[in-house]
Design a protein around this motif. Structure first.
Motif, PDB file in Angstrom:
ATOM      1  N   GLU A 230     -53.782  -8.611  56.080  1.00 33.75           N
ATOM      2  CA  GLU A 230     -53.982  -7.444  55.203  1.00 33.75           C
ATOM      3  C   GLU A 230     -53.174  -6.249  55.714  1.00 33.75           C
ATOM      4  O   GLU A 230     -52.555  -5.524  54.925  1.00 33.75           O
ATOM      5  CB  GLU A 230     -55.485  -7.116  55.182  1.00 33.75           C
ATOM      6  CG  GLU A 230     -55.883  -6.083  54.168  1.00 33.75           C
ATOM      7  CD  GLU A 230     -55.578  -6.493  52.726  1.00 33.75           C
ATOM      8  OE1 GLU A 230     -55.819  -7.655  52.385  1.00 33.75           O
ATOM      9  OE2 GLU A 230     -55.075  -5.632  51.969  1.00 33.75           O
ATOM     10  N   ALA A 231     -53.148  -6.054  57.015  1.00 33.62           N
ATOM     11  CA  ALA A 231     -52.380  -4.935  57.591  1.00 33.62           C
ATOM     12  C   ALA A 231     -50.882  -5.097  57.299  1.00 33.62           C
ATOM     13  O   ALA A 231     -50.184  -4.104  57.067  1.00 33.62           O
ATOM     14  CB  ALA A 231     -52.622  -4.862  59.097  1.00 33.62           C
ATOM     15  N   TRP A 300     -56.196   0.844  56.444  1.00 39.33           N
ATOM     16  CA  TRP A 300     -56.624  -0.507  56.812  1.00 39.33           C
ATOM     17  C   TRP A 300     -58.052  -0.473  57.368  1.00 39.33           C
ATOM     18  O   TRP A 300     -58.435   0.486  58.028  1.00 39.33           O
ATOM     19  CB  TRP A 300     -55.656  -1.033  57.884  1.00 39.33           C
ATOM     20  CG  TRP A 300     -55.965  -2.389  58.428  1.00 39.33           C
ATOM     21  CD1 TRP A 300     -55.850  -3.570  57.779  1.00 39.33           C
ATOM     22  CD2 TRP A 300     -56.408  -2.698  59.761  1.00 39.33           C
ATOM     23  NE1 TRP A 300     -56.196  -4.607  58.618  1.00 39.33           N
ATOM     24  CE2 TRP A 300     -56.546  -4.094  59.836  1.00 39.33           C
ATOM     25  CE3 TRP A 300     -56.709  -1.931  60.885  1.00 39.33           C
ATOM     26  CZ2 TRP A 300     -56.959  -4.751  60.987  1.00 39.33           C
ATOM     27  CZ3 TRP A 300     -57.134  -2.577  62.044  1.00 39.33           C
ATOM     28  CH2 TRP A 300     -57.255  -3.976  62.085  1.00 39.33           C
TER      29      TRP A 300
END
Ligand code: UDP
Length: 330
Positions: A230-231, A300
């Protein structure tokens, strides 16, 4: 976006490629399969088998309109012990290869880059948690090569308008769907402990029981590979030309070796035999990330921070892998 993923047949690269494909991006993978596995290349990705240094300029193209919107660079040699013994493999495999990639990006006009950096760039920390402002004094050639690449990326960003992000991973673990940790030479704690549960290994050695920690074993920050992926997506989407941003990525909590072994026993329901062993050379007592900068800049949020969840996902992956190879043998 159309994205080039180097090392997409490896653990983190294959999980990130899976997530990028799910988000509707087009993915081309370059991997020489030296440590990766062709089975790990996700469905829907185009696969170019080859050494990144040799094939990258052909893949990116040399002039005119860039073929790709960005590059995620995972391909690397990543065994700390091996890097001490054979530094040449690391300086060439990591630094020289990345310089070839940077040149190919410059010639093709490809600007966005996300690079897999590491907590090993910091070396022995002065305090905990580690921030990006802390001194970078790597204690092995692996960390030194990753730090050298970070410096090269900074100067390329300034001079050649790269939009680059280095993500300094702490201890990546867990799995996502059919992508997970499955190396021929395994050195990481969680898969090794799970191999004991699977009966593939007799016992796990605990490297050091006299560390200055509550239970005497070393503490690490385990981050779920899905949070890490995701980051990467957020870093790509928010990249800024002419800037090289550096972010630590961890879950923000530390777990000791004994706590990890207990979690593995709980999740698998199986006994795990252990033996006390001497400290491993070059290991710090505690490595925990401050991810505050990634949280503030990228928006994030690590979501899978529960150690049992991380272990359960790694366990499910290893069992599925066992079932697949059993079925293939029949
Ligand atoms: N470790 C251990 N036994 C093993 C492998 C690892 O006690 O067989 C310890 C290691 O010394 C470290 C922690 O587990 O404190 C995590 O090690 P790993 O190799 O997974 O990641 P590292 O922190 O070295 O990147």
């Amino acid at each position: 976006m159309k994205l080039l993923v180097t090392g997409g047949a490896g653990y983190v690269g294959s999980v990130c490629s899976t997530v990028l494909l799910e988000r509707g991006h087009e993915v081309v993978i370059i991997d020489d399969l030296s440590t990766g596995n062709a089975d790990a290349v996700p469905l829907g990705a185009e696969f170019v088998e080859g050494d990144v240094a040799e094939v990258v300029s052909d893949v990116l193209g040399t002039s005119g309109t860039p073929r790709f919107d960005g590059v995620l660079h995972f391909a690397a040699q990543s065994l700390v012990g091996e890097s001490v013994q054979f530094p040449e493999k690391y300086w060439r495999g990591n630094v020289v290869t990345t310089l070839e990639l940077l040149e190919a990006m410059r010639h093709s006009g490809t600007r966005k880059l996300v690079f897999s950096s590491t907590a090993a760039t910091y070396g022995e920390p002065e305090h905990s948690p580690i921030t990006e402002a802390d001194p970078t004094r790597p204690t092995n050639p692996y960390g030194a090569t990753k730090l050298a690449i970070d410096h090269a990326i900074t100067s390329y960003s300034v001079a050649h308008s790269l939009a680059a992000t280095s993500l300094r991973y702490f201890n990546v673990a867990g799995a996502y769907k059919s992508a997970g940790e499955n190396r021929v030479v395994e050195t990481h704690l969680i898969p090794l402990v799970l191999q004991v549960a699977l009966g593939q290994r007799e016992k796990i050695s605990i490297f050091g029981t006299d560390w200055p920690t509550p239970d005497g074993t070393a503490i690490r920050d385990y981050i779920h590979v899905l949070d890490l992926a995701e980051a990467h997506v957020l870093a790509l989407e928010s990249s800024i030309e002419g800037r090289h941003r550096i972010y630590n990525l961890g879950s923000g909590a530390g777990f000791s070796v004994r706590e990890v072994i207990s979690a593995c026993a709980r999740v698998t329901g199986l006994p795990i035999a252990v033996e006390d062993a001497p400290r491993r050379a070059g290991d710090p007592a505690v490595l925990v990330a401050s991810s505050d900068r990634a949280i503030a800049d990228l928006g994030w949020r690590p979501e899978h921070t529960d150690l049992d969840e991380i272990v359960a996902d790694a366990w499910a992956y290893l069992q599925e892998l066992g079932d697949r190879s059993h079925a293939a043998r029949r």
